[in-house]
Write an enzyme that holds these catalytic residues in place. Structure first.
Site, PDB file in Angstrom:
ATOM      1  N   LYS A  27      -0.078   7.404 -24.766  1.00  0.00           N
ATOM      2  CA  LYS A  27       0.499   8.733 -25.011  1.00  0.00           C
ATOM      3  C   LYS A  27       1.006   9.371 -23.725  1.00  0.00           C
ATOM      4  CE  LYS A  27      -2.623   9.144 -28.948  1.00  0.00           C
ATOM      5  NZ  LYS A  27      -3.481   9.939 -29.807  1.00  0.00           N
ATOM      6  N   GLY A  49      -5.064   5.297 -30.386  1.00  0.00           N
ATOM      7  CA  GLY A  49      -3.803   4.572 -30.615  1.00  0.00           C
ATOM      8  C   GLY A  49      -3.903   3.059 -30.756  1.00  0.00           C
ATOM      9  N   LYS A  50      -5.065   2.565 -31.161  1.00  0.00           N
ATOM     10  CA  LYS A  50      -5.256   1.111 -31.272  1.00  0.00           C
ATOM     11  C   LYS A  50      -4.263   0.485 -32.255  1.00  0.00           C
ATOM     12  CE  LYS A  50      -9.745   1.462 -32.190  1.00  0.00           C
ATOM     13  NZ  LYS A  50     -10.152   2.806 -31.766  1.00  0.00           N
ATOM     14  N   SER A  93     -38.946 -11.142  12.658  1.00  0.00           N
ATOM     15  CA  SER A  93     -39.775 -12.127  13.370  1.00  0.00           C
ATOM     16  C   SER A  93     -39.282 -12.397  14.793  1.00  0.00           C
ATOM     17  CB  SER A  93     -39.879 -13.423  12.566  1.00  0.00           C
ATOM     18  OG  SER A  93     -38.629 -13.822  12.060  1.00  0.00           O
ATOM     19  N   SER A  99     -28.825  -6.966  11.282  1.00  0.00           N
ATOM     20  CA  SER A  99     -27.942  -8.108  11.539  1.00  0.00           C
ATOM     21  C   SER A  99     -27.375  -8.679  10.239  1.00  0.00           C
ATOM     22  CB  SER A  99     -28.701  -9.195  12.305  1.00  0.00           C
ATOM     23  OG  SER A  99     -29.839  -9.605  11.576  1.00  0.00           O
ATOM     24  N   PRO A 102     -13.103  -0.981 -35.323  1.00  0.00           N
ATOM     25  CA  PRO A 102     -13.214   0.433 -35.648  1.00  0.00           C
ATOM     26  C   PRO A 102     -13.695   1.254 -34.458  1.00  0.00           C
ATOM     27  CG  PRO A 102     -14.892  -0.854 -36.805  1.00  0.00           C
ATOM     28  CD  PRO A 102     -14.007  -1.823 -36.106  1.00  0.00           C
TER      29      PRO A 102
END
Lengths: 264, 621
Positions: free
Chosen positions: B149, B22-23, B530, B460, B95
């Site tokens: 639609k 429906g463009k 660490s 964390s 298109p």
């Protein structure tokens, strides 16, 4: 950046890109409003001196005001102007309806000068909003030696990256005004104070919205006799710009037919 | 018509979607409801439909070509101009057929926003996904979705919700922002300009959404890229003409021309009839004369000294291909980028991306309508940017002989980012001679190198924060790299276990790697538990001048609750030994340079804190 400045910059970019990548290039000057805007943009792009010829394909059927305008600004603007002539109507495809047949003279005139001067690029001032086949155009649009527009298989054109590499029989049509609308053109003419032929301003309730050959162009009803009035009129109009151009109405696809054979 | 004279802004919108969703009807209805179609055009359409024995078809407003009308398909892209009370619009119709993808892309490269139309009956189809995927690749980030639609599915709320969920999920996965999702009927004109009364939809109509859309493509703080388009010689002056593709060009600044890496300054701006400004911005085409007499050619780039483009002859790109002939490895092609063209080869196809499900295939051919990640090698040095960073200098088209066969965007140009003319001239330099020292690199990247040592319990949030900050600062042009404890253990530190001795060695190696990165001018983010103070102090000792200890704070209870990797559960059940916080100690830092509490703050706030800290300590100024 405002809208007109954006359009202006896009056009300058296209003009410079065309000049730097195509050898032997020229610009069509039809003496109309769009054409004059294009010449003005070329002054901007090339800093005051246009480095290629302008071509007027003369049908010898223009209004006398247009010829006077041409002679005046050729000198004033210091243009390198080439005049091209068009074949008589008898040499044009008789199957075309009359106004279209008359307009097709210009296509043949253009092809002739292209062949003579071996131009590889022709800059033309068409716009997308003028006509719906022009709305499908590319900025850089290839044509073969017959001027044929292969509309079903146009090249991709991505961003502002314009392909200029084509076989030697191909020339390019360059369209720096493609993104402009009619009202943009008028606002820009006003902003930049660009000269135009007086026929665009209303006299006795009529004015020309678009200029072509005098026998196939009709004025429209209008009282707009200044730039401001024209701009105001266009904000409210529901008729199309080319409504005074008789050729457009003769057949459903007449414009496409003409364009696919090389019309601008 | 009440058209405000000053609303001169123009929005360029592309309409995409599957064939027959429906463009054209949407565009026709929108224009006609806005009272913007000339009467003669409507009459034309009526005539055309009558000749062909059809009911009224809006498609004929846009499908101008005879073949398009006769076959009932859109072949090429077109543009139509109109205006609302708020602004001007250019609608780009593309298109929907797969065969004409190159025309769709041609239209899309000039759009700022997209409308994606989906048929409520048919749902999401092949071209629906393909189109939006390509839009995202081309840099369009905002999409309005309309479910069309709706009248044919009785305005069924559930069907709408279902489609909404499906398409939202897909768009999210390709990083597209949904501006709105609207249930419409293009044929009836429902929720386009006129509101349709629905109990379950209280949102805006399409026109409102369009009118209120703000293009966020701001240029604030972007690096300068002025690309030379040509050189004009006008009465003894040598004028470089070109366009500002990004950032601002100011008269009084010092600049560098790439790829020659020559420092230059501007003598004058050259504009006809005259230059009236001291500063030009993105999009402006200008001319300029330099104070220096140097060699410049088309395609060269003028930029700020500390933020120049990548100079490289090899880079990674994401390309789309629309030639009938498949891409050939090591064949010569040309790419057009920055106003000029370069000979290139595709040296490697890294992967092909299946647009429908986003799955990836390796070592396959690139065929018509494929999207692929590739490596490109060029003969000459290119001045380019990652597309994400600077759009305009990171996109290109590919030319084979006389045909544009595809296009693409630069994904990564960083490989030889640090090559400068200096090095290229001295190719015989041995690696141990440090020809480029840290100062040179700092000057080039514009920020100081540094080590951000993120310490904290497992879970964390160290890696999450590091990744976020890495992304943000990378996009701001920082040379930044994230080293993750887990990743290091998969390679460099594979031989180490979690016993205390191994942890010491793990940290030592990591710190040494970080130090090398610092020498290369990088800011390194290290995410490593660490746990021992003594080890962190050793790490600091390697590069004390740039070392910043960042404590990512969260209680053991909270981390265990999060347990993203399921490690706490394993530790509790005894399957992992020496697990920090459970069966091994964690020593909190005494005086970290920054504490980020991830229990009190959300992830975004936390990353923002670190990002600000990095910019303050090492930033560009």
């Amino acid at each position: 950046m405002d809208h007109l400045t954006k359009l202006e910059n896009e056009s300058i970019f296209i003009l410079r890109q065309a000049y730097s990548s195509i050898k032997n290039i020229a610009m069509l000057w039809s003496l109309g409003k769009d054409s004059n805007v294009m010449v003005w943009l070329a002054f901007k792009a090339f800093l005051g001196k246009i480095p290629f010829p302008l071509v007027h394909v003369d049908t010898k059927k223009k209004f006398k005001e247009m010829y006077a305008f041409r002679d005046k600004y050729e000198k004033l603007w210091n243009l390198n102007l080439i005049l091209g002539d068009c074949p008589p109507i008898s040499k044009i495809d008789p199957s075309l309806p009359p106004a279209a047949r008359s307009a097709a003279r210009k296509t043949e005139g253009l092809k002739k000068i292209l062949n003579e001067k071996k131009f590889k690029g022709i800059i033309a001032g068409i716009r997308r909003d003028e006509q719906n086949t022009r709305a499908k155009e590319r900025f850089f649009s290839p044509r073969d030696e017959t001027g044929k527009w292969d509309v079903k298989n146009q090249p991709a054109e991505l961003w502002n990256s314009f392909n200029t590499e084509y076989p030697s029989n191909v020339h390019l049509r360059i369209h720096p005004l493609l993104s402009w609308t009619e009202i943009d053109i008028w606002r820009y003419i006003k902003r930049e104070n660009i000269p135009i032929v007086d026929l665009y301003f209303a006299q006795n309730g009529k004015r020309y919205r678009s200029l072509g050959d005098k026998d196939i162009t009709k004025p429209v009803e209008s009282n707009a006799s200044t730039l401001d009035e024209i701009i105001k009129e266009l904000q409210n109009t529901k008729t199309s710009e080319r409504s005074g151009r008789l050729m457009d109405k003769e057949e459903e696809n007449i414009f496409e037919k003409l364009r696919s054979k090389g019309y601008m | 018509m009440n058209f405000k004279q000053n609303s001169e802004d123009t929005l360029r919108v592309i309409i995409v979607g599957h064939v027959d969703h429906g463009k054209s009807t949407l565009i026709g209805k929108l224009l006609s409801d806005l009272n913007q179609i000339q009467e003669e055009k409507i009459n034309d359409i009526k005539k055309i439909c009558k000749t062909r024995g059809l009911k009224f078809e809006w498609a004929f407003l846009l499908d101008a070509l005879k073949t398009e009308r006769d076959q009932g398909i859109t072949i090429d892209t077109t543009q139509i101009f109109f205006r609302s009370d708020r602004r001007n619009y250019v609608f780009i119709d593309a298109p929907g057929h797969k065969e004409f993808l190159k025309n769709m892309i041609t239209g899309a490269t000039s759009a700022q926003l997209a409308i994606l139309i989906i048929d409520g009956l048919e749902g999401i189809q092949e071209q629906t996904k393909r189109h939006v995927f390509l839009l995202s690749l081309l840099g369009i980030k905002d999409v309005i979705v309309v479910i069309n639609k709706m009248d044919l599915i009785n305005y069924d709320k559930n069907k709408f919700a279902d489609l909404e969920a499906q398409i939202s999920k897909y768009l999210k996965s390709i990083n597209i922002k949904i501006t709105a999702i609207i249930p419409i009927s293009a044929w009836n004109g429902d929720n386009i300009v006129r509101k349709k009364t629905l109990r379950w939809y209280k949102g805006k109509v399409l026109l409102e959404v369009l009118d209120q859309f703000k293009d966020n493509a701001v240029d604030h703080g972007m690096p300068l890229r002025f690309v030379v388009q040509d050189i004009y010689k006008i009465s003894e002056k040598r004028i470089l003409v070109g366009r500002v593709e990004s950032g601002k060009l100011k008269k009084k600044s010092k600049y560098v021309i790439s790829p020659s890496n020559t420092k230059v300054s501007i003598k004058s701006f050259e504009i006809w009839p005259k230059s009236t400004k001291n500063e030009y911005v993105t999009g402006e085409c200008i001319g300029l004369e330099l104070n220096e007499k140097i060699f410049v050619e088309k395609g060269n780039v003028l930029s700020e000294i500390t933020r120049s483009p990548s100079l490289t002859n090899t880079f990674e790109a994401r390309i789309f291909w629309f030639s009938n002939q498949r891409l050939r490895i090591n064949k010569k092609y040309k790419i057009k980028i920055n106003t000029t063209d370069y000979e290139i080869i595709f040296s490697k196809i890294k992967k092909i991306i299946n647009i429908d499900d986003l799955t990836e295939k390796k070592n396959d051919d690139v065929e018509k309508n494929n999207v692929a990640d590739v490596l490109i090698d060029s003969e000459s040095i290119l001045c380019i940017d990652n597309f994400e960073l600077v759009n305009n200098t990171g996109k290109f088209s590919v030319i084979d002989q006389f045909e544009v066969v595809g296009g693409g965007v630069v994904k990564s140009a960083s490989k030889s980012e640090l090559i400068d003319s200096h090095i290229r001239i001295n190719e015989n330099v041995k690696s141990e001679d440090f020809f480029v020292n840290e100062i040179d690199r700092v000057l080039k990247v514009g920020h100081r190198p540094g080590i951000l040592w993120l310490t904290g319990l497992s879970g964390s949030g160290k890696s999450t924060i590091a990744k976020e900050v890495e992304k943000k600062l990378f996009l701001k042009g920082y040379n930044i790299f994230s080293l993750d404890g887990d990743n290091l253990r998969q390679g460099l530190n594979r031989d180490l276990d979690f016993m205390p001795e191994s942890r010491v060695e793990n940290i030592r190696r990591t710190a040494e790697v970080a130090s090398l990165f610092v020498s290369a001018g990088f800011i390194v983010l290290i995410s490593l538990i660490s746990p021992y103070k003594v080890d962190r102090n050793k790490a600091r000792a390697i590069r004390p001048e740039v070392f910043k200890e960042i404590f990512i704070k969260a209680s053991i209870e909270e981390c265990e609750k999060r347990d993203v990797k399921g490690l706490y559960a394993k530790a509790r059940s005894g399957r992992i030994k020496n697990f920090t916080g459970i069966t091994a100690p964690y020593e909190e830092p005494n005086k970290p340079e920054l504490i980020i509490d991830t229990e009190k703050n959300g992830i975004l706030e936390c990353s923002k804190m670190l990002e600000k800290f990095v910019e303050k300590e090492f930033g560009k100024k």
